[in-house]
Design an enzyme around this catalytic site. Sequence first.
Site, PDB file in Angstrom:
ATOM      1  N   HIS A  20       0.861  -1.191   0.000  1.00 55.66           N
ATOM      2  CA  HIS A  20       0.000   0.000   0.000  1.00 55.66           C
ATOM      3  C   HIS A  20       0.891   1.234   0.000  1.00 55.66           C
ATOM      4  O   HIS A  20       1.156   1.824   1.046  1.00 55.66           O
ATOM      5  CB  HIS A  20      -0.914  -0.015   1.223  1.00 55.66           C
ATOM      6  CG  HIS A  20      -1.955   1.055   1.226  1.00 55.66           C
ATOM      7  ND1 HIS A  20      -3.197   0.887   1.788  1.00 55.66           N
ATOM      8  CD2 HIS A  20      -1.949   2.331   0.744  1.00 55.66           C
ATOM      9  CE1 HIS A  20      -3.899   2.006   1.646  1.00 55.66           C
ATOM     10  NE2 HIS A  20      -3.149   2.886   1.020  1.00 55.66           N
ATOM     11  N   GLU A  28      -2.646  -1.752  -3.266  1.00 57.47           N
ATOM     12  CA  GLU A  28      -3.808  -1.002  -2.803  1.00 57.47           C
ATOM     13  C   GLU A  28      -3.445   0.439  -2.528  1.00 57.47           C
ATOM     14  O   GLU A  28      -2.294   0.770  -2.226  1.00 57.47           O
ATOM     15  CB  GLU A  28      -4.421  -1.650  -1.558  1.00 57.47           C
ATOM     16  CG  GLU A  28      -3.519  -1.725  -0.358  1.00 57.47           C
ATOM     17  CD  GLU A  28      -4.201  -2.399   0.833  1.00 57.47           C
ATOM     18  OE1 GLU A  28      -5.053  -3.288   0.621  1.00 57.47           O
ATOM     19  OE2 GLU A  28      -3.869  -2.015   1.976  1.00 57.47           O
ATOM     20  N   HIS A  58      -8.216  -5.551   7.460  1.00 52.24           N
ATOM     21  CA  HIS A  58      -8.009  -4.488   8.439  1.00 52.24           C
ATOM     22  C   HIS A  58      -8.298  -4.994   9.850  1.00 52.24           C
ATOM     23  O   HIS A  58      -9.436  -5.294  10.196  1.00 52.24           O
ATOM     24  CB  HIS A  58      -8.840  -3.234   8.159  1.00 52.24           C
ATOM     25  CG  HIS A  58      -8.236  -2.010   8.805  1.00 52.24           C
ATOM     26  ND1 HIS A  58      -7.331  -1.200   8.160  1.00 52.24           N
ATOM     27  CD2 HIS A  58      -8.358  -1.503  10.048  1.00 52.24           C
ATOM     28  CE1 HIS A  58      -6.939  -0.226   8.968  1.00 52.24           C
ATOM     29  NE2 HIS A  58      -7.553  -0.393  10.125  1.00 52.24           N
TER      30      HIS A  58
END
Length: 252
Positions: free
Chosen positions: A57, A84, A204
């Site tokens: 990310h 991401e 998450h």
Amino acid sequence: MLLRIFVSKVTIIEMTKLSVNVNKIATLRNARGGDVPNLIKTVKDIERFGAQGITIHPRPDERHIRYQDARDLKDVVTTEFNIEGNPVEKFINLVLEVRPEQVTLVPDSVDAITSNAGWNTVKHKIFLKEVIEEFKRNGIRTSVFVDPIPEMIEGAKLIGTDRIELYTEDFATKFKNGQLSAVKPYVEAALLAQDLNLGLNAGHDLSLENIQFFSESIPDLLEVSIGHALIAEALYDGLEKTIKSYLKALDK
């Protein structure tokens, strides 16, 4: 003697794939300004230990994963490569250059410490639809980060994404407090995704503490992306043992 053969429908349940987010490895490396731990070696080891994907990310300030890391990993990752991030122009250009197997769109602000909400797929319909079309034209599977809200999942279908990734912080927080019912909105979201023919990922704050319960509760969960908890747990148990513990928990 009469032999009767009964043929029943067999349902094949595929194991949920584990994609390891290696941002924290890059954070440790950057803290000293050198190349320890080496990101490339760690990624190779993570795959060797059994993980079925690598997630990164990159953020605009490159405080952990750098844009060059994405380029360096392009020919290193042998499993599924997932990039991401917020689809600003710089990010879009990077993804189109690297062409990972999957891109996951996350609506984090420039100064966000970590992702803290899913997309409003209704409000940002036109923008997301255009971005997704561009990625799909280039053969990249798309996933959109969403909260387990029916309207947002229905909106995800309308923008043309291949998958959604359920934002699981609320579940993880409540599960830690003993609220097992916290998984219910996610189950309902998964069933809706099934009806809409959307692939389902999640991530998450998932950890060894909650991953087995979550994965066993959620139908057709294709992939989980886990970074912070996995690396923290590996400080005690080692990276190989921790990855194998996740794979065991995900094996249905």
